[in-house]
Design an enzyme around this catalytic site. Sequence first.
Site, PDB file in Angstrom:
ATOM      1  NE  ARG A  36     -18.412 -13.377   7.131  1.00  0.00           N
ATOM      2  CZ  ARG A  36     -18.294 -13.062   8.599  1.00  0.00           C
ATOM      3  NH1 ARG A  36     -17.708 -11.836   8.880  1.00  0.00           N
ATOM      4  NH2 ARG A  36     -18.093 -14.195   9.461  1.00  0.00           N
ATOM      5  CE  LYS A 195      -4.444 -22.516  25.872  1.00  0.00           C
ATOM      6  NZ  LYS A 195      -4.473 -21.079  26.712  1.00  0.00           N
ATOM      7  N   GLY A 352     -12.522 -20.873  12.399  1.00  0.00           N
ATOM      8  CA  GLY A 352     -11.728 -19.819  11.872  1.00  0.00           C
ATOM      9  C   GLY A 352     -10.373 -20.341  11.471  1.00  0.00           C
ATOM     10  N   GLY A 375     -18.342 -18.738  15.189  1.00  0.00           N
ATOM     11  CA  GLY A 375     -19.002 -18.964  16.328  1.00  0.00           C
ATOM     12  C   GLY A 375     -20.243 -19.599  16.297  1.00  0.00           C
TER      13      GLY A 375
HETATM   14  P1  ADP Z   1     -10.470 -23.111  15.027  1.00  0.00           P
HETATM   15  O1  ADP Z   1     -10.124 -21.617  15.106  1.00  0.00           O
HETATM   16  O2  ADP Z   1     -10.655 -23.831  13.700  1.00  0.00           O
HETATM   17  O3  ADP Z   1     -11.470 -23.437  15.841  1.00  0.00           O
HETATM   18  P2  ADP Z   1      -8.574 -23.637  17.163  1.00  0.00           P
HETATM   19  O4  ADP Z   1      -8.281 -22.085  17.363  1.00  0.00           O
HETATM   20  O5  ADP Z   1      -8.891 -24.353  18.256  1.00  0.00           O
HETATM   21  O6  ADP Z   1      -9.103 -23.942  15.674  1.00  0.00           O
HETATM   22  O7  ADP Z   1      -6.972 -24.267  16.697  1.00  0.00           O
HETATM   23  C1  ADP Z   1      -5.874 -23.523  15.836  1.00  0.00           C
HETATM   24  C2  ADP Z   1      -4.519 -23.628  16.522  1.00  0.00           C
HETATM   25  O8  ADP Z   1      -3.976 -24.588  17.026  1.00  0.00           O
HETATM   26  C3  ADP Z   1      -3.661 -23.216  15.560  1.00  0.00           C
HETATM   27  O9  ADP Z   1      -3.153 -21.918  15.750  1.00  0.00           O
HETATM   28  C4  ADP Z   1      -2.609 -24.243  15.500  1.00  0.00           C
HETATM   29  O10 ADP Z   1      -1.095 -23.723  15.322  1.00  0.00           O
HETATM   30  C5  ADP Z   1      -2.791 -24.664  16.731  1.00  0.00           C
HETATM   31  N1  ADP Z   1      -2.171 -26.101  17.072  1.00  0.00           N
HETATM   32  C6  ADP Z   1      -2.510 -27.226  16.497  1.00  0.00           C
HETATM   33  N2  ADP Z   1      -1.678 -28.027  16.876  1.00  0.00           N
HETATM   34  C7  ADP Z   1      -0.790 -27.563  17.758  1.00  0.00           C
HETATM   35  C8  ADP Z   1       0.343 -28.240  18.671  1.00  0.00           C
HETATM   36  N3  ADP Z   1       0.846 -29.476  18.405  1.00  0.00           N
HETATM   37  N4  ADP Z   1       0.951 -27.263  19.145  1.00  0.00           N
HETATM   38  C9  ADP Z   1       0.652 -25.973  19.210  1.00  0.00           C
HETATM   39  N5  ADP Z   1      -0.121 -25.213  18.801  1.00  0.00           N
HETATM   40  C10 ADP Z   1      -1.001 -26.198  17.950  1.00  0.00           C
END
Ligand code: ADP
Length: 395
Positions: A36, A195, A352, A375
């Site tokens: 950063r 999710k 992230g 964010g």
């Molecule tokens: P970002 O931080 O880029 O917005 P998220 O936090 O929404 O992304 O999602 C990342 C997480 O989703 C990771 O920790 C990954 O392991 C999890 N993930 C992706 N696919 C699966 C799956 N099929 N089952 C369980 N966890 C999953």
Amino acid sequence: MRWNTLDDMDLAGKRVLVRVDINVPVENGQVTDDTRIRRIVPTIEDILAKGGKPILIAHFGRPKGKVVLDLSLRVTLKALEAALGRKVAFDETLEAAESQTDEQRAADVILLENIRFHPGEEKNDPEFAKRLAALGDVYCNDAFSAAHRAHASTEALARLLPSCAGRLMQAELEALEAALGAPERPVVAVVGGAKVSTKLDLLGNLVEKVDMLVIGGGMANTFLAAEGIDVGKSLCEHEMAETARAIAKKAGEAGCELLLPMDAVVAREFKAGAENEVVVAENVPADAMILDAGPESVAHILQAFGKAKTLIWNGPLGAFEIDPFDAATNAAAKAAAELTRAGKLVSVAGGGDTVAALNKSGAAEDFTYISTAGGAFLEWMEGKILPGVAALETA
Ligand code: ADP
Ligand code: MG
């Protein structure tokens, strides 16, 4: 949307208040990752080249309006001076900043203490903003990653002085504008991650803006389950089934094609190297969980990328942290990188875990733009107005 850049500003002999994000990781009093800090160097150098005096305003952690010595920005001083190759004066208090000292005059750049030590900052207090404004002649915001918050140093201050975007902010805004503002079509979006419930606004906004939406990761399981498919022990939000169906319906009405996985890599354990197999989505064994998209799904995603002119991506396609369940994410990332390098695709990604996953794939460098502004990037992708950006807008 229009905003000034440093090119539009006359800075000769001017004090330039620069909002930066140097909220860097620190361990035992040492900056452990100076990314950063390095990214704000072009802005500071450009201000100096135009004869301006940069006065940096930044936050560090969450002191909640009180002086918390552990959260002093002094810890960044050495790394900042190293990145700039220049002397930086540090002002512990606003009073110190208000009464120019010899040390400040001798330094090329001034860094103010953690702005969140002041209760007026997070309240976007106009009186506090006025006090900050009196320290400078021009305001420059280079902290896109803090632009989703309406704070005194990101919002109110911008309305009190002639304002512009710094180079990092400018790059971010231009990349985002190219991806969703007036993008070249077709636009494909990839939304993965864990999710559905954490990305409802995102999904709702994207189906109205993009031509195809690829759903991956854990959230795809929820969409599959909503179609009546048994996903076994997979991560799945069964209570979101109705919502998933509503998003699918909205996509149909908006002419956005939804691409769900048709096959999956399943395992019995959530761990690296777990024994795994590929099954069609309808045949997930009751005792198994989906940890990645299968090869057939990946082929369809690559086909979609091949037709697209613009890609916007948030969320990994599988549990990328554990091998080999990063395979689909890696394959899609590599394909996007290749198309981008060939000049066929504008590719923008952020989030992230997404940044971590794309870095791990080795493909990140070839993306058109990777936003590290967690964010703020997500809120922008959700179609929300970022107060720090809105305040920079020129008529
Ligand atoms: P970002 O931080 O880029 O917005 P998220 O936090 O929404 O992304 O999602 C990342 C997480 O989703 C990771 O920790 C990954 O392991 C999890 N993930 C992706 N696919 C699966 C799956 N099929 N089952 C369980 N966890 C999953
Ligand atoms: Mg995450």
